[in-house]
Design an enzyme around this catalytic site. Structure first.
Site, PDB file in Angstrom:
ATOM      1  N   TYR A 180       0.922  -1.177  -0.120  1.00  0.00           N
ATOM      2  CA  TYR A 180       0.006  -0.014   0.104  1.00  0.00           C
ATOM      3  C   TYR A 180       0.970   1.380   0.038  1.00  0.00           C
ATOM      4  CZ  TYR A 180      -3.492   3.616   1.452  1.00  0.00           C
ATOM      5  OH  TYR A 180      -4.385   4.506   1.443  1.00  0.00           O
ATOM      6  N   LYS A 184       0.946   4.063  -2.940  1.00  0.00           N
ATOM      7  CA  LYS A 184       0.562   5.704  -2.626  1.00  0.00           C
ATOM      8  C   LYS A 184       1.746   6.460  -3.149  1.00  0.00           C
ATOM      9  CE  LYS A 184      -3.806   6.092  -1.874  1.00  0.00           C
ATOM     10  NZ  LYS A 184      -4.751   6.444  -2.685  1.00  0.00           N
TER      11      LYS A 184
END
Length: 277
Positions: A180, A184
């Site tokens: 993640y 991002k």
């Protein structure tokens, strides 16, 4: 001439609230996600702690937009399917003839997203690459081509603190995992490149970090213990939504490009949200 906003990941959470905020601002809105009807099944769909799919659908978001007196276009799109991404951009342009604002909010949110580093599987990173790098690139390139032809346009990429800092605790205790964070981090770099390369041709691009927003998806990915471990304030999803509308519509917003905008303090500093804090 009515302006058009295209919001991805608009079946729930920040995406839904952003779509409604643009509708309230007078935009017609195109919305995309995988879940068109409530309860629809999809591979890699995010589940809550009970193993139940999260609520929300494009149908319900579209109904809310139309209740505000604006047009809503439902565009099914799967970030892991490049053909569906390109088809989505074509469908919006065919329906409206223009796109004035693109909000890249949709992400891959499988339950493997925050796997611990030593248990992270290559297949997860492949999905993260498709969902966080490739799909947004393909969609934004297609939309930017139309924006450049019309001479104006705004792109907003929704990032996260996970892409810009280390987790407060390990993934097993509710922190974010490498997949993640890496996804991002890629999102955080896009807007600055777009603004640098295309800013002289009528294009504005922003990176927005919503902060900790109390959505069902955040609770499902980090868990209640993860939310507590962050030890920062939270906000409802309409706060970053209204910040994004402000960035897209206010003349003075141009100077906030080429940086990451922390939506919650930014909203307070500029008096953007009336009914919060």
């Amino acid at each position: 001439m009515t302006q058009v906003a295209f919001i991805t990941g608009a079946s729930r959470g920040i995406g839904r609230e952003t779509a409604l905020a643009f509708a309230r601002a007078g935009f017609d809105v195109a919305i995309s996600a995988r879940t068109v009807a409530e309860g629809a099944q999809a591979e890699h769909r995010l589940l809550d702690a009970r193993g139940v799919p999260l609520p929300g659908s494009l149908d319900s978001t579209a109904s809310a937009i139309r209740a505000l007196g604006r047009q809503a276009l439902i565009v099914p799109m799967d970030l892991l399917d490049s053909d569906s991404v390109l088809a989505a951009s074509q469908a919006v342009l065919a329906a409206y003839g223009r796109i004035d604002v693109l909000v890249n909010n949709a992400i891959y949110q499988g339950n493997d997203l925050n796997a611990a580093y030593m248990s992270l599987q290559p297949q997860t990173l492949e999905r993260v690459f498709k969902g966080y790098v490739l799909a947004p690139l393909l969609l934004t390139q297609a939309v930017l081509a139309a924006m450049l032809a019309q001479g104006v346009g705004v792109v907003i990429n929704v990032t996260s603190g996970a892409g810009e800092s280390d987790p407060p605790v390990a993934a097993a205790q509710g922190g974010w995992g490498y997949a993640y964070g890496a996804g991002k981090a890629a999102v955080s770099r896009a807007s600055g490149v777009i603004a640098t390369e295309l800013g002289g041709q009528g294009i504005r691009a922003y990176t927005v970090n919503p902060g900790v927003v109390t959505t069902d998806a955040l609770k499902a990915t980090l868990g209640e213990s993860g939310l507590l471990a962050l030890r920062v304030g939270t906000a409802p999803p309409h706060v970053p939504a209204q910040v994004m509308v402000w960035l897209a519509t206010c003349e003075q917003a141009a100077r906030f490009q080429r940086r990451t905008i922390a939506a919650q303090p930014f909203a307070l500093e500029h008096g953007i949200v009336d009914d919060w804090r």
